[in-house]
Design an enzyme around this catalytic site. Structure first.
Site, PDB file in Angstrom:
ATOM      1  N   HIS A 149       0.824  -1.213   0.000  1.00  0.00           N
ATOM      2  CA  HIS A 149       0.000   0.000   0.000  1.00  0.00           C
ATOM      3  C   HIS A 149       0.860   1.266   0.000  1.00  0.00           C
ATOM      4  CE1 HIS A 149      -4.256  -1.460   0.720  1.00  0.00           C
ATOM      5  NE2 HIS A 149      -3.539  -2.567   0.617  1.00  0.00           N
TER       6      HIS A 149
ATOM      7  N   GLY B  82       6.087   6.387  -4.387  1.00  0.00           N
ATOM      8  CA  GLY B  82       6.365   4.958  -4.322  1.00  0.00           C
ATOM      9  C   GLY B  82       6.705   4.499  -2.921  1.00  0.00           C
TER      10      GLY B  82
ATOM     11  N   ASP C 233       8.273   5.143  -0.291  1.00  0.00           N
ATOM     12  CA  ASP C 233       8.970   6.244   0.385  1.00  0.00           C
ATOM     13  C   ASP C 233       8.520   6.459   1.824  1.00  0.00           C
ATOM     14  OD1 ASP C 233       6.438   7.221  -0.061  1.00  0.00           O
ATOM     15  OD2 ASP C 233       7.069   9.079  -1.053  1.00  0.00           O
TER      16      ASP C 233
ATOM     17  N   TRP D 205       2.347 -13.031  -9.449  1.00  0.00           N
ATOM     18  CA  TRP D 205       3.453 -13.351  -8.531  1.00  0.00           C
ATOM     19  C   TRP D 205       3.331 -12.571  -7.226  1.00  0.00           C
ATOM     20  CZ3 TRP D 205       7.692 -12.529 -12.836  1.00  0.00           C
ATOM     21  CH2 TRP D 205       7.550 -13.530 -13.804  1.00  0.00           C
TER      22      TRP D 205
ATOM     23  N   SER E 168      -1.134 -15.718   0.372  1.00  0.00           N
ATOM     24  CA  SER E 168      -0.956 -16.999   1.061  1.00  0.00           C
ATOM     25  C   SER E 168      -0.823 -16.816   2.563  1.00  0.00           C
ATOM     26  CB  SER E 168       0.286 -17.715   0.510  1.00  0.00           C
ATOM     27  OG  SER E 168       0.585 -18.859   1.271  1.00  0.00           O
TER      28      SER E 168
ATOM     29  N   LYS F 282     -11.770  -5.907   6.843  1.00  0.00           N
ATOM     30  CA  LYS F 282     -12.791  -4.915   6.526  1.00  0.00           C
ATOM     31  C   LYS F 282     -13.714  -5.297   5.370  1.00  0.00           C
ATOM     32  CE  LYS F 282     -11.216  -2.067   9.648  1.00  0.00           C
ATOM     33  NZ  LYS F 282     -11.993  -1.779  10.872  1.00  0.00           N
ATOM     34  N   VAL F 283     -13.375  -6.323   4.592  1.00  0.00           N
ATOM     35  CA  VAL F 283     -14.266  -6.717   3.496  1.00  0.00           C
ATOM     36  C   VAL F 283     -15.606  -7.168   4.065  1.00  0.00           C
ATOM     37  CG1 VAL F 283     -14.612  -8.316   1.570  1.00  0.00           C
ATOM     38  CG2 VAL F 283     -12.353  -7.313   1.969  1.00  0.00           C
TER      39      VAL F 283
END
Length: 361
Positions: A77, A90, A92, A194, A200, A206-207
């Protein structure tokens, strides 16, 4: 002895010395840190106290648990807040430096908890937020059986601005939308697959807020291919409430399936690569490590960073083998790749079971 003979002898001796030098590589000198541990670069010594601190106080004694899952989510994120056209720095650390802005983005729902957990470590140690996020993610993955040593580079400067909103893909986005956003950041469709090996060892809070800590596969404490197997099984139920945005039916009680994962596993652009990850641990490990390293360098100048990859611990060996969950058979697989057969797998014995939530959620 003639001059010509001496010259020939000197050339022969020189060639012999050159051959010997090539055959016996030079031993690379390593730096010894204050605590006795060694690393290829003395500048990396600052990471060992941080490593010890987060293993004990963030990851509960080097466990592969909730904080590892959330730290790995945070690496993505933060880093994916990058676009050549829309801006963003990015990897940072802006998601920590400007947390009051970025944690309020809808796609970052729930990420404020791991940001709050990591901020004291950044304040305590001499490390930028961008470095800490990627370091913690790499260390966390190394705690998981079957995990990988993600390359880590030190020296990211502090973030100067918040990332723009709408750069993090959402679970309800279409495949084309997700792939377009990731392409804008420099990733191909196979690289997206990938990167999703991260699911995994992941869970959702929150979904479906009624069931926080619900994992995406039946082995959330092991970095393996079960996620790629179980996302291809026919959905049978919703583990909590129904009609949640971004959720698809799951095959198992206690396991949640993102709509985006469901679609990517079945889309012609990604289905065969998805299937290729099933029961292929070396490929999962190699591709994930390489693509995570690429992601961790978004927005950064690698030539100005220091390779400290040898500080990342060696992960425990994989536990268990690829399998179908108990009560399932190959007839339950919704195979979307016509190019190759689905790998032959056997099911665990016994009846269908329920997957417990991730501890600490």
């Amino acid at each position: 002895m003639s001059f010509k003979t001496l010259s020939a002898l000197a050339l022969a001796l020189g060639a012999a010395v050159q051959f010997a030098s090539a055959a016996v590589p030079l031993v690379q000198k390593r730096a010894t840190c204050a605590d006795g541990r060694t690393t290829a670069n003395a500048a990396c010594c600052v990471l060992f106290p941080i490593l010890d601190d987060i293993q004990e106080n963030l990851f509960d004694g080097a466990q592969c648990g909730e904080e590892v899952h959330e730290s790995l989510r945070l690496t993505f994120h933060d880093a994916i807040g990058f676009s050549p056209t829309l801006g963003g720095g990015g990897a940072d650390g802006s998601i920590i430096a400007f947390d009051t802005i970025e944690t309020n983005f809808p796609a970052n729902a729930g990420i404020d908890e791991i940001v709050s957990a990591q901020k004291p470590f950044v304040a305590k140690h001499n490390i930028s937020a961008g470095d800490f996020i990627q370091f913690a993610g790499a260390v966390g993955v190394s705690n998981c059986p079957g995990g990988v040593r993600i390359p880590f580079f030190l020296g990211r400067p502090d973030a100067v601005a918040a990332s723009p909103d709408h750069l993090v893909p959402e679970p309800f986005d279409s495949v084309d939308s997700i792939l377009a956003r990731m392409s804008d950041a420099g990733f191909s469709p196979v690289e997206v697959v990938w990167l999703l090996a991260s699911h995994s060892i992941a869970a959702a809070d929150k979904v479906d807020p009624s069931i926080p800590g619900t994992p995406f596969d039946s082995t959330p404490g092991v970095f393996d291919s079960q996620f790629f197997i179980e996302t291809q099984l026919k959905g049978r139920l919703f583990p909590g409430t129904a009609d949640n945005k971004g959720e698809a039916q799951s095959p198992l009680q206690g396991e949640i399936r993102l709509q985006s994962d469901h679609l990517l596993a079945r889309d012609p652009q990604t289905a065969c690569e998805w299937q290729s990850m099933v029961n292929n641990q070396p490929k999962i490990q190699n591709r994930f490590a390489a693509t995570m390293s690429k992601m961790a360098l978004l927005g950064q100048d690698k030539t100005k960073l220091i390779d400290c990859s040898d500080v990342i611990p060696t992960p425990p060996a994989l536990v268990g083998a690829a399998h179908l969950p108990a009560g399932f058979s190959l007839s339950d697989v919704e195979q979307a790749c016509a190019a190759t057969p689905f790998p032959a797998l056997t099911a665990d014995p016994g009846p269908v079971t329920s997957v417990p939530p991730v501890p600490g959620s």
